[in-house]
Design a protein around this motif. Structure first.
Motif, PDB file in Angstrom:
ATOM      1  N   CYS A 157      49.801  40.376  43.772  1.00 57.46           N
ATOM      2  CA  CYS A 157      49.375  40.781  42.427  1.00 57.46           C
ATOM      3  C   CYS A 157      47.687  40.696  42.097  1.00 57.46           C
ATOM      4  CB  CYS A 157      49.983  39.496  41.543  1.00 57.46           C
ATOM      5  SG  CYS A 157      51.649  39.703  41.494  1.00 57.46           S
ATOM      6  N   LEU A 158      47.058  41.006  43.139  1.00 54.55           N
ATOM      7  CA  LEU A 158      45.560  40.961  42.974  1.00 54.55           C
ATOM      8  C   LEU A 158      45.157  42.437  43.678  1.00 54.55           C
ATOM      9  CD1 LEU A 158      44.723  37.581  44.386  1.00 54.55           C
ATOM     10  CD2 LEU A 158      44.832  38.186  41.917  1.00 54.55           C
ATOM     11  N   ARG A 159      44.044  42.816  42.777  1.00 54.82           N
ATOM     12  CA  ARG A 159      43.159  43.786  43.439  1.00 54.82           C
ATOM     13  C   ARG A 159      41.703  43.570  43.167  1.00 54.82           C
ATOM     14  NH1 ARG A 159      45.071  48.189  38.665  1.00 54.82           N
ATOM     15  NH2 ARG A 159      43.346  47.421  36.969  1.00 54.82           N
ATOM     16  N   LEU A 160      40.858  44.423  44.004  1.00 50.90           N
ATOM     17  CA  LEU A 160      39.543  44.037  43.714  1.00 50.90           C
ATOM     18  C   LEU A 160      39.012  44.685  42.240  1.00 50.90           C
ATOM     19  CD1 LEU A 160      36.971  42.946  45.464  1.00 50.90           C
ATOM     20  CD2 LEU A 160      36.522  45.544  45.843  1.00 50.90           C
ATOM     21  N   ARG A 161      38.206  44.112  41.718  1.00 49.18           N
ATOM     22  CA  ARG A 161      37.549  44.375  40.517  1.00 49.18           C
ATOM     23  C   ARG A 161      36.664  45.673  40.715  1.00 49.18           C
ATOM     24  NH1 ARG A 161      37.953  44.008  34.722  1.00 49.18           N
ATOM     25  NH2 ARG A 161      35.837  44.724  33.924  1.00 49.18           N
ATOM     26  N   ARG A 162      36.836  46.567  39.818  1.00 48.53           N
ATOM     27  CA  ARG A 162      36.312  47.677  40.105  1.00 48.53           C
ATOM     28  C   ARG A 162      35.890  48.512  38.717  1.00 48.53           C
ATOM     29  NH1 ARG A 162      39.312  48.329  45.082  1.00 48.53           N
ATOM     30  NH2 ARG A 162      37.935  48.983  46.885  1.00 48.53           N
ATOM     31  N   GLU A 163      34.914  49.107  38.592  1.00 47.05           N
ATOM     32  CA  GLU A 163      34.377  49.755  37.368  1.00 47.05           C
ATOM     33  C   GLU A 163      34.406  51.401  37.469  1.00 47.05           C
ATOM     34  OE1 GLU A 163      33.866  48.386  34.617  1.00 47.05           O
ATOM     35  OE2 GLU A 163      33.676  46.425  35.406  1.00 47.05           O
ATOM     36  N   TRP A 164      35.009  51.860  36.397  1.00 43.30           N
ATOM     37  CA  TRP A 164      35.070  53.432  36.224  1.00 43.30           C
ATOM     38  C   TRP A 164      34.083  53.765  35.588  1.00 43.30           C
ATOM     39  CZ3 TRP A 164      37.112  57.155  38.816  1.00 43.30           C
ATOM     40  CH2 TRP A 164      37.229  58.717  38.116  1.00 43.30           C
ATOM     41  N   THR A 165      33.227  54.751  36.338  1.00 44.42           N
ATOM     42  CA  THR A 165      31.879  55.254  35.604  1.00 44.42           C
ATOM     43  C   THR A 165      31.921  56.650  35.108  1.00 44.42           C
ATOM     44  OG1 THR A 165      30.805  56.035  37.833  1.00 44.42           O
ATOM     45  CG2 THR A 165      30.666  53.806  37.459  1.00 44.42           C
ATOM     46  N   GLY A 166      33.051  57.295  35.205  1.00 45.49           N
ATOM     47  CA  GLY A 166      33.084  58.534  34.657  1.00 45.49           C
ATOM     48  C   GLY A 166      33.387  59.605  36.135  1.00 45.49           C
ATOM     49  N   GLY A 167      32.601  59.183  37.059  1.00 41.88           N
ATOM     50  CA  GLY A 167      32.819  60.138  38.271  1.00 41.88           C
ATOM     51  C   GLY A 167      33.243  59.318  39.500  1.00 41.88           C
ATOM     52  N   GLY A 168      33.758  58.325  39.358  1.00 38.81           N
ATOM     53  CA  GLY A 168      34.460  57.690  40.558  1.00 38.81           C
ATOM     54  C   GLY A 168      34.392  56.079  40.301  1.00 38.81           C
ATOM     55  N   ARG A 200      43.074  41.768  51.528  1.00 44.63           N
ATOM     56  CA  ARG A 200      42.830  40.178  51.562  1.00 44.63           C
ATOM     57  C   ARG A 200      41.572  40.069  50.802  1.00 44.63           C
ATOM     58  NH1 ARG A 200      44.430  37.895  57.648  1.00 44.63           N
ATOM     59  NH2 ARG A 200      46.539  38.763  57.727  1.00 44.63           N
ATOM     60  N   PHE A 201      41.230  38.921  50.021  1.00 41.06           N
ATOM     61  CA  PHE A 201      40.389  38.619  49.404  1.00 41.06           C
ATOM     62  C   PHE A 201      39.674  37.215  49.964  1.00 41.06           C
ATOM     63  CE2 PHE A 201      43.594  40.597  46.999  1.00 41.06           C
ATOM     64  CZ  PHE A 201      42.710  41.909  46.490  1.00 41.06           C
ATOM     65  N   LEU A 202      38.323  37.013  49.560  1.00 33.83           N
ATOM     66  CA  LEU A 202      37.498  35.929  49.873  1.00 33.83           C
ATOM     67  C   LEU A 202      37.262  34.835  48.691  1.00 33.83           C
ATOM     68  CD1 LEU A 202      34.984  37.788  52.479  1.00 33.83           C
ATOM     69  CD2 LEU A 202      37.278  36.408  53.000  1.00 33.83           C
ATOM     70  N   PRO A 203      37.000  33.777  48.857  1.00 38.28           N
ATOM     71  CA  PRO A 203      36.642  33.047  47.897  1.00 38.28           C
ATOM     72  C   PRO A 203      35.272  33.559  47.283  1.00 38.28           C
ATOM     73  CG  PRO A 203      37.154  31.627  49.536  1.00 38.28           C
ATOM     74  CD  PRO A 203      37.387  33.004  50.105  1.00 38.28           C
ATOM     75  N   GLY A 204      35.044  33.672  45.969  1.00 35.21           N
ATOM     76  CA  GLY A 204      33.899  34.044  45.205  1.00 35.21           C
ATOM     77  C   GLY A 204      34.098  35.656  44.875  1.00 35.21           C
ATOM     78  N   GLU A 205      34.812  36.335  45.548  1.00 31.98           N
ATOM     79  CA  GLU A 205      35.271  37.819  45.050  1.00 31.98           C
ATOM     80  C   GLU A 205      35.769  38.015  43.644  1.00 31.98           C
ATOM     81  OE1 GLU A 205      35.940  40.978  48.449  1.00 31.98           O
ATOM     82  OE2 GLU A 205      37.398  39.381  48.627  1.00 31.98           O
ATOM     83  N   THR A 206      35.015  38.906  42.974  1.00 32.67           N
ATOM     84  CA  THR A 206      35.588  39.309  41.755  1.00 32.67           C
ATOM     85  C   THR A 206      36.842  39.992  41.761  1.00 32.67           C
ATOM     86  OG1 THR A 206      33.545  38.929  40.742  1.00 32.67           O
ATOM     87  CG2 THR A 206      35.175  40.057  39.477  1.00 32.67           C
TER      88      THR A 206
END
Length: 509
Positions: free
Chosen positions: A130-141, A83-89
């Motif tokens: 159709c949504l997922r939390l925005r995550r960045e791949w840093t090369g190690g995780g 579940r997601f909250l208002p303001g979440e990227t």
């Protein structure tokens, strides 16, 4: 070459320009793909095949291209039910890719979300799946990490670092005025969401653009309460579409059509043909049937990806010119990964993964199955197979948003793929699947299903859904029940309903 983090067969996502209609220059999105060769030609590039991005030469062929490996990242694990909250990227799945956005509003049951998309600077409505939390791949995780993943060195906890001020800053972005998709004076159709009129389309003209995907429209068939002037009102962009082209096509039983009624177009299904120009139409929203003349009908069309798509049992035939000669022969070579169809009793129609070992005659091949073993269980089963029972190994299609009721699928069962139809959507990403050949239903997990594809004329063709039945009276019953119950005889003209179930299912095959 060891510094390239990807290998052949890896599932990745590639950052490329957004394909959203009206997308801003520089807007990017991530598109699921499979690595075909790494490294390719140089240490800086890999060859990938996209799951759903089509080749410019054929809409039915997935695009293959060389990309800098630094633009790719591993495909993140699925995180169902979040579940997601208002303001979440977040990232929203649209137009075959994952696009960055921010949650604005949440429905009461947490099933739908209003998201502001960065690429278009507009708002759009999305299902939770159709949504997922925005995550960045840093090369190690992944940052922020998935549950169970260790925090990266030097990275603070995402919970302790979240600040309400970020949400207030985002609201400044929301006020940006995006370019209008529909110009002033353009004739369009507007969908109603008023109680008792849901889903009806009314002809209108664009009067003005207010910004943020909102317009003032003037209806051509609706009047103000005092009947003195055409009705004007505000309408959101996702409720507006261009005026559809008129298509002169013959109507048939079970065709999905639009009916002119009460100054608008209402979607229904032809449940009975009375004569050459009179039809009985079933409306799922009101669960009633009414009689209409042919002049009051038009074939139902959906506005998808900026083009009109006919939604009827004839839709498949429109693919004919693009697929070439449907009888064209497929040539198999040694070492090729394929699927082989079984014709044995009890297994007829199921497909098994194999590799071509050799060609041993005209259109006869020796294959080695990858999931079946010989009688002594010591080695993989080898068998002579006719070319007509072989097809190339199908592309992997990521079904991100789940399967729909009545959708044709392949189910992984007894070491092979069996074709069936979703008869019921269950909890916890499980589905009840009906198999026509055995007339039985079984429950499968989401990961044990794949979208059904047909290999025809050298192309993979998605199987049509029986959309004409979805949401209708027949959609309230399982296929097994339909095959046994003749009480709905009046819905279909002539014969027993049991005899017509195979005809209905054949629309998907």
């Amino acid at each position: 070459m060891s510094d390239v983090p990807f290998s052949k067969g890896d599932r990745v996502e590639v950052r490329r320009a957004s394909s959203l209609p009206g997308g801003l220059r520089g807007g990017d999105a991530f598109y699921p793909a499979t690595v075909l060769r790494a490294p390719a030609r140089s240490r800086a590039q890999i060859l990938v095949e996209y799951d759903s991005v089509a080749s410019p030469t054929s809409t039915l062929t997935p695009l293959r291209e060389y990309v800098p490996w630094v633009t790719a990242r591993p495909a993140p694990p699925n995180e169902f039910g979040r579940r997601f909250l208002p303001g979440e990227t977040v990232e929203a799945y649209a137009e075959e890719g994952w696009h960055q956005g921010t949650v604005l509003e949440v429905s009461e049951d947490n099933s739908r979300y209003l998201v502001f998309l960065e690429a278009t600077q507009e708002e759009a409505d999305f299902l939770q799946s159709c949504l997922r939390l925005r995550r960045e791949w840093t090369g190690g995780g992944w940052d922020p990490p998935f549950p169970g993943q260790k925090l990266l060195p030097g990275k603070p906890s995402p919970v302790t670092e979240s600040k309400p001020g970020k949400v207030r800053q985002l609201k400044i972005t929301f006020s940006k005025k995006s370019a209008p998709r529909f110009k002033k004076g353009k004739t369009v159709e507007v969908c109603s969401d008023d109680e008792g009129y849901e889903g009806a389309w009314y002809t209108a003209v664009i009067v003005d653009y207010l910004g943020n995907g909102k317009y003032i429209v003037e209806y051509l068939t609706l009047k103000t309460d005092d009947e003195t002037a055409p009705l004007r009102e505000e309408a959101r962009e996702d409720y507006i579409r261009p005026y559809p082209p008129r298509r002169l096509v013959p109507f048939s039983l079970l065709d999905k059509v639009d009916v002119w009624y009460n100054d608008g177009w209402w979607t229904g299904v032809i449940s009975k043909v009375l004569n050459g120009s009179t039809y009985v139409i079933y409306f799922s929203t009101t669960n009633e049937e009414l009689v209409f003349e042919q002049l009051d009908l038009r074939i139902h069309q959906d506005w998808i990806n900026q083009k009109w798509v006919i939604d009827s049992q004839d839709a498949f035939h429109q693919l004919g010119p693009a697929t070439g000669n449907l009888s064209s022969k497929t040539y198999f070579h040694k070492g090729m990964k394929v699927e082989v169809r079984s014709d044995e009793d009890g297994y007829r129609g199921s497909w098994y993964t194999a590799v071509i070992l050799d060609s041993i005659g005209e259109d006869v091949y020796l294959v080695e199955y990858q999931t079946l073993k010989a009688d002594d269980e010591t080695e993989l089963l080898k068998e002579k197979v006719r070319g007509s029972d072989i097809r190339p190994y199908p592309p992997e299609v990521q079904q991100t948003c789940g399967f729909a009721r009545l959708e044709a699928v392949d189910a992984w069962y007894n070491d092979g793929w069996w074709m069936g139809h979703i008869s019921q959507i269950l909890k916890d990403l499980k589905y009840q699947v009906y198999f026509r050949l055995s007339n039985e239903e079984m429950v499968f997990k989401h990961d044990d299903l794949r979208p059904h594809l047909e290999w025809m004329g050298g192309q993979w063709i998605p199987s049509s859904k029986i959309k004409a039945l979805s949401g209708g009276l027949l959609a309230t019953m399982t296929y097994a029940e339909l095959a046994k119950d003749d009480s709905l005889l009046g819905l279909l003209s002539g014969g027993s309903l049991s005899s017509k179930v195979p005809q209905l299912l054949s629309l998907c095959e």
